[in-house]
Design a protein around this motif. Structure first.
Motif, PDB file in Angstrom:
ATOM      1  N   ASN A 211     -12.733  25.648  -2.105  1.00 14.61           N
ATOM      2  CA  ASN A 211     -12.982  25.368  -3.526  1.00 14.61           C
ATOM      3  C   ASN A 211     -11.760  24.859  -4.269  1.00 14.61           C
ATOM      4  O   ASN A 211     -11.874  24.079  -5.205  1.00 14.61           O
ATOM      5  CB  ASN A 211     -13.492  26.641  -4.206  1.00 14.61           C
ATOM      6  N   GLN A 212     -10.579  25.336  -3.866  1.00 14.54           N
ATOM      7  CA  GLN A 212      -9.356  24.907  -4.531  1.00 14.54           C
ATOM      8  C   GLN A 212      -8.444  24.129  -3.577  1.00 14.54           C
ATOM      9  O   GLN A 212      -7.230  24.100  -3.776  1.00 14.54           O
ATOM     10  CB  GLN A 212      -8.620  26.120  -5.104  1.00 14.54           C
ATOM     11  N   GLN A 213      -9.049  23.488  -2.591  1.00 14.10           N
ATOM     12  CA  GLN A 213      -8.276  22.725  -1.609  1.00 14.10           C
ATOM     13  C   GLN A 213      -7.240  23.605  -0.916  1.00 14.10           C
ATOM     14  O   GLN A 213      -6.158  23.143  -0.566  1.00 14.10           O
ATOM     15  CB  GLN A 213      -7.583  21.514  -2.257  1.00 14.10           C
ATOM     16  N   ALA A 232     -12.821  27.487  11.650  1.00 20.67           N
ATOM     17  CA  ALA A 232     -12.736  26.133  11.112  1.00 20.67           C
ATOM     18  C   ALA A 232     -14.042  25.412  11.418  1.00 20.67           C
ATOM     19  O   ALA A 232     -14.800  25.847  12.298  1.00 20.67           O
ATOM     20  CB  ALA A 232     -11.558  25.383  11.734  1.00 20.67           C
ATOM     21  N   THR A 233     -14.315  24.334  10.692  1.00 18.73           N
ATOM     22  CA  THR A 233     -15.508  23.531  10.974  1.00 18.73           C
ATOM     23  C   THR A 233     -15.128  22.057  10.953  1.00 18.73           C
ATOM     24  O   THR A 233     -14.209  21.652  10.240  1.00 18.73           O
ATOM     25  CB  THR A 233     -16.635  23.763   9.940  1.00 18.73           C
ATOM     26  N   ILE A 234     -15.837  21.291  11.745  1.00 15.31           N
ATOM     27  CA  ILE A 234     -15.562  19.856  11.786  1.00 15.31           C
ATOM     28  C   ILE A 234     -15.849  19.249  10.413  1.00 15.31           C
ATOM     29  O   ILE A 234     -16.895  19.503   9.820  1.00 15.31           O
ATOM     30  CB  ILE A 234     -16.417  19.168  12.867  1.00 15.31           C
ATOM     31  N   ALA A 235     -14.886  18.474   9.913  1.00 16.56           N
ATOM     32  CA  ALA A 235     -14.981  17.846   8.598  1.00 16.56           C
ATOM     33  C   ALA A 235     -15.190  18.871   7.488  1.00 16.56           C
ATOM     34  O   ALA A 235     -15.659  18.535   6.400  1.00 16.56           O
ATOM     35  CB  ALA A 235     -16.080  16.789   8.555  1.00 16.56           C
ATOM     36  N   GLY A 236     -14.835  20.124   7.767  1.00 15.57           N
ATOM     37  CA  GLY A 236     -14.983  21.170   6.758  1.00 15.57           C
ATOM     38  C   GLY A 236     -16.428  21.512   6.443  1.00 15.57           C
ATOM     39  O   GLY A 236     -16.702  22.234   5.482  1.00 15.57           O
ATOM     40  N   LEU A 237     -17.371  21.009   7.256  1.00 10.77           N
ATOM     41  CA  LEU A 237     -18.799  21.229   6.991  1.00 10.77           C
ATOM     42  C   LEU A 237     -19.091  22.709   6.721  1.00 10.77           C
ATOM     43  O   LEU A 237     -18.753  23.575   7.520  1.00 10.77           O
ATOM     44  CB  LEU A 237     -19.633  20.742   8.187  1.00 10.77           C
ATOM     45  N   GLY A 238     -19.712  22.973   5.572  1.00 10.08           N
ATOM     46  CA  GLY A 238     -20.025  24.357   5.213  1.00 10.08           C
ATOM     47  C   GLY A 238     -20.525  24.418   3.792  1.00 10.08           C
ATOM     48  O   GLY A 238     -20.437  23.434   3.052  1.00 10.08           O
ATOM     49  N   ARG A 239     -21.038  25.584   3.433  1.00 10.63           N
ATOM     50  CA  ARG A 239     -21.641  25.718   2.111  1.00 10.63           C
ATOM     51  C   ARG A 239     -20.656  25.381   0.983  1.00 10.63           C
ATOM     52  O   ARG A 239     -19.495  25.751   1.019  1.00 10.63           O
ATOM     53  CB  ARG A 239     -22.141  27.146   1.909  1.00 10.63           C
ATOM     54  N   GLY A 240     -21.149  24.711  -0.026  1.00 15.68           N
ATOM     55  CA  GLY A 240     -20.339  24.424  -1.207  1.00 15.68           C
ATOM     56  C   GLY A 240     -19.159  23.538  -0.870  1.00 15.68           C
ATOM     57  O   GLY A 240     -19.316  22.421  -0.368  1.00 15.68           O
ATOM     58  N   ALA A 241     -17.972  24.050  -1.149  1.00 16.49           N
ATOM     59  CA  ALA A 241     -16.760  23.268  -0.912  1.00 16.49           C
ATOM     60  C   ALA A 241     -16.391  23.198   0.565  1.00 16.49           C
ATOM     61  O   ALA A 241     -15.464  22.485   0.939  1.00 16.49           O
ATOM     62  CB  ALA A 241     -15.611  23.860  -1.712  1.00 16.49           C
ATOM     63  N   GLY A 242     -17.130  23.916   1.395  1.00 15.23           N
ATOM     64  CA  GLY A 242     -16.874  23.856   2.826  1.00 15.23           C
ATOM     65  C   GLY A 242     -15.701  24.721   3.262  1.00 15.23           C
ATOM     66  O   GLY A 242     -15.165  25.518   2.486  1.00 15.23           O
ATOM     67  N   ASN A 243     -15.319  24.526   4.523  1.00 14.49           N
ATOM     68  CA  ASN A 243     -14.353  25.408   5.190  1.00 14.49           C
ATOM     69  C   ASN A 243     -13.043  24.705   5.505  1.00 14.49           C
ATOM     70  O   ASN A 243     -12.826  23.569   5.116  1.00 14.49           O
ATOM     71  CB  ASN A 243     -14.990  25.913   6.495  1.00 14.49           C
ATOM     72  N   CYS A 244     -12.225  25.380   6.286  1.00 18.07           N
ATOM     73  CA  CYS A 244     -10.999  24.782   6.802  1.00 18.07           C
ATOM     74  C   CYS A 244     -11.377  23.718   7.831  1.00 18.07           C
ATOM     75  O   CYS A 244     -12.031  24.026   8.827  1.00 18.07           O
ATOM     76  CB  CYS A 244     -10.134  25.844   7.453  1.00 18.07           C
ATOM     77  N   TYR A 282     -15.025  19.774  -1.335  1.00 17.22           N
ATOM     78  CA  TYR A 282     -14.369  19.973  -2.631  1.00 17.22           C
ATOM     79  C   TYR A 282     -14.880  19.022  -3.704  1.00 17.22           C
ATOM     80  O   TYR A 282     -14.980  17.821  -3.476  1.00 17.22           O
ATOM     81  CB  TYR A 282     -12.858  19.764  -2.469  1.00 17.22           C
ATOM     82  N   ASP A 283     -15.211  19.559  -4.841  1.00 14.26           N
ATOM     83  CA  ASP A 283     -15.429  18.748  -6.043  1.00 14.26           C
ATOM     84  C   ASP A 283     -15.157  19.624  -7.271  1.00 14.26           C
ATOM     85  O   ASP A 283     -14.815  20.806  -7.127  1.00 14.26           O
ATOM     86  CB  ASP A 283     -16.830  18.120  -6.066  1.00 14.26           C
TER      87      ASP A 283
ATOM     88  N   HIS B 209       1.926  14.695  -1.914  1.00 11.55           N
ATOM     89  CA  HIS B 209       0.744  13.882  -1.602  1.00 11.55           C
ATOM     90  C   HIS B 209      -0.237  14.675  -0.753  1.00 11.55           C
ATOM     91  O   HIS B 209       0.144  15.599  -0.041  1.00 11.55           O
ATOM     92  CB  HIS B 209       1.147  12.559  -0.939  1.00 11.55           C
ATOM     93  N   ASN B 210      -1.510  14.258  -0.843  1.00 10.69           N
ATOM     94  CA  ASN B 210      -2.603  15.119  -0.381  1.00 10.69           C
ATOM     95  C   ASN B 210      -3.173  14.762   0.997  1.00 10.69           C
ATOM     96  O   ASN B 210      -4.307  15.123   1.311  1.00 10.69           O
ATOM     97  CB  ASN B 210      -3.720  15.128  -1.424  1.00 10.69           C
ATOM     98  N   ASN B 211      -2.389  14.107   1.824  1.00 16.28           N
ATOM     99  CA  ASN B 211      -2.902  13.658   3.127  1.00 16.28           C
ATOM    100  C   ASN B 211      -3.480  14.778   3.975  1.00 16.28           C
ATOM    101  O   ASN B 211      -4.402  14.548   4.750  1.00 16.28           O
ATOM    102  CB  ASN B 211      -1.783  12.963   3.907  1.00 16.28           C
ATOM    103  N   GLN B 212      -2.912  15.965   3.853  1.00 14.83           N
ATOM    104  CA  GLN B 212      -3.397  17.102   4.646  1.00 14.83           C
ATOM    105  C   GLN B 212      -3.977  18.199   3.760  1.00 14.83           C
ATOM    106  O   GLN B 212      -3.982  19.366   4.141  1.00 14.83           O
ATOM    107  CB  GLN B 212      -2.251  17.656   5.504  1.00 14.83           C
ATOM    108  N   GLN B 213      -4.462  17.791   2.595  1.00 16.84           N
ATOM    109  CA  GLN B 213      -5.026  18.762   1.643  1.00 16.84           C
ATOM    110  C   GLN B 213      -4.005  19.842   1.285  1.00 16.84           C
ATOM    111  O   GLN B 213      -4.367  20.997   1.039  1.00 16.84           O
ATOM    112  CB  GLN B 213      -6.305  19.410   2.192  1.00 16.84           C
ATOM    113  N   LEU B 214      -2.730  19.454   1.241  1.00 13.29           N
ATOM    114  CA  LEU B 214      -1.693  20.444   0.945  1.00 13.29           C
ATOM    115  C   LEU B 214      -0.920  20.134  -0.334  1.00 13.29           C
ATOM    116  O   LEU B 214       0.052  20.824  -0.653  1.00 13.29           O
ATOM    117  CB  LEU B 214      -0.721  20.555   2.130  1.00 13.29           C
TER     118      LEU B 214
END
Lengths: 322, 322
Positions: A211-213, A232-244, A282-283, B209-214
């Motif tokens: 949610n907060q990157q 972790a999930t591929i492309a962060g796929l997961g509910r809402g803002a997704g995962n690592c 994330y949004d 910069h946000n290349n790694q979401q960091l």
């Protein structure tokens, strides 16, 4: 690799890919067979240690029309995917309090499942331990994933840690359900779990939301402190803002036994298309529920209705939070 | 606010909004007057301390047809935006080595500019200090922003820090140009800059910069360690993967003099539309250039050409990086 600070890092960890299980929360587990099979094969060749393929919910309690097969994970469905006898990758499923009937869980020797992860809220700890002990007796590895830890008091957390420490559970998961913890809070939290488990042989896991990157950042911080089960999930796929995102994690684990290449291939071949069908990641609305330590459901509805009045959402969340 | 770890944080910081300057790198500074004016007003009412409105490049050296007014920041253009005499918010511009002619920089008393930030690579340090000293003499605050620090050796960094410490520069910026540093590397880097400046009164800044979401995570880590000039942009607008989002930063700075509300309003009214015209923000190609410590230009081209063959990009970047 940057030119400064050339340090060798090495970790004795287990990576758990929960792409299908957490992703299933976005589309009610309606993945195609091809998608799940490709995710499973990707996990094997990229070096993933555990592949969480879905939930183990009773078909008597949730509709098998509304929800796809990976919400139920019956043994014959599992065996359509899990066919690689050469692989050392283990299979995990998640049990839900009130929806998983322990009587329906087969003995380990009759199942391809290796790890049963029990998700619970703080008031469900008795039921959670019941499933853990039953699964343990049946021969499974087990974990307890206490959700919404950001909503409970330190005393409640201490009580929880003391209770589960006395159980037969193998892994205790730190779960940032609402994606609300900042780096230094996650360090405080991890250290609390570490202290509680240092003499009882329990392993620790981390499951973060974005949610907060901070999902990736909080994950590698936890790992640096000694957490060994890494979700972790591929492309962060997961509910809402997704995962690592798994691809970020594997970037961090360079020069290890994990390989980013198959994950990149999967993203090109499967995720790009999926992005046209369902939304996650994330949004601004998910950021706001994270900042206000709220369940993402408000943001999910907001997005579904196509709303963009972020200031109104901010006001609504503030009212709920005070 | 989570229920655990209720800690009061307070920071003595300056927030620098570089939405227009770093965002200008995406669209060659072709923002409408309305957009820049709205960003400026948003910055004032949300409590931003410094507003970086563009670059101060000589119109004799770059085409005023190809690049919009905020690449040049001539005084009359500036005064069309900067008209709020009641505001204590300061105005910053960025000077580029080889493209900014110090002879064209007016004395401070003839300009609305307060801070001149000099961006340079390690081999341009002499020219950077020349502009700093000239600007200092003319009455401006100054900063040096050493780019691509992830590409130099520790000895070079030590030499740089020693040189600039002897100059009249006010602020030294830690710049993660390629979005390549992880949390613990950023802590090592910040501590190095802190050690080098603890006795000479220089302030430190962070530009991530946000290349790694960091970007956000590394920004708040730096802030917690004592960095006081904090760069952010609305919606992370900026070249490639973009910057630390201002709205995330303001979420961290709850109960301070900074307000997220006007930023959310700006996002709804201006960013959503801009997203239909130009692209920025985290994606797989930018992640890969970050992981490989490379300039994002490879990823920018890759995206412009509509490519999705991430494994090929991975191979290409690996060849360049070894």
């Amino acid at each position: 690799m940057n030119c400064l600070f050339k340090e060798e890092r090495s970790y004795d960890i287990k990576v758990l890919d929960c792409t299908i299980r957490d992703g299933g929360l976005v589309n009610n587990f309606h993945f195609t067979h091809e998608f799940v099979k490709a995710a499973y094969n990707t996990a094997i060749i990229s070096g993933v240690d555990y592949f969480e393929i879905g939930k183990i919910v009773s078909p008597t309690l949730m509709s098998t029309k509304e929800f796809g097969p990976w919400n139920f994970c019956n043994e014959s469905d599992l065996r359509k995917i899990v066919d690689n006898k050469q692989s050392k990758m283990k299979i995990a499923v998640m049990a839900d309090i009130g929806r998983t009937l322990k009587e329906e869980i087969l003995p380990k020797k009759e199942s391809v499942i290796d790890l049963i992860r029990v998700a619970c809220y703080i008031h469900q700890i008795d039921e959670a331990i019941e499933i853990v002990e039953d699964s343990h007796k049946k021969g499974y590895e087990t974990s307890i994933n206490l959700m919404a830890v950001s909503k409970i008091s330190e005393e409640e957390l201490d009580g929880f840690l003391s209770r589960v420490s006395k159980s037969n559970v193998d892994i205790i998961y730190i779960v940032d359900s609402f994606g609300t913890f900042h780096s230094r809070e996650i360090r405080l939290l991890v250290n609390k779990y570490l202290t509680a488990t240092k003499n009882n042989g329990k392993k620790l896991g981390i499951h973060a939301h974005n949610n907060q990157q901070l999902a990736y950042s909080n994950t590698i911080e936890s790992m640096d402190l000694g957490v060994t089960f890494i979700d972790a999930t591929i492309a962060g796929l997961g509910r809402g803002a997704g995962n690592c995102p798994l691809e970020l994690l594997f970037g961090y684990l360079k020069n290890s036994d994990y390989y980013i290449f198959p994950v990149l291939k999967f993203i090109r071949e499967h995720i790009t298309e999926l992005k046209n069908q369902i939304s996650w990641g994330y949004d601004i609305p998910y950021m706001l529920t994270g900042q206000f330590n709220q369940h993402p459901k408000t943001a999910i509805s907001f997005n579904k209705e196509g709303k963009t009045d972020y200031t109104q959402l901010y006001d609504d969340l503030m009212v709920v939070s005070v």
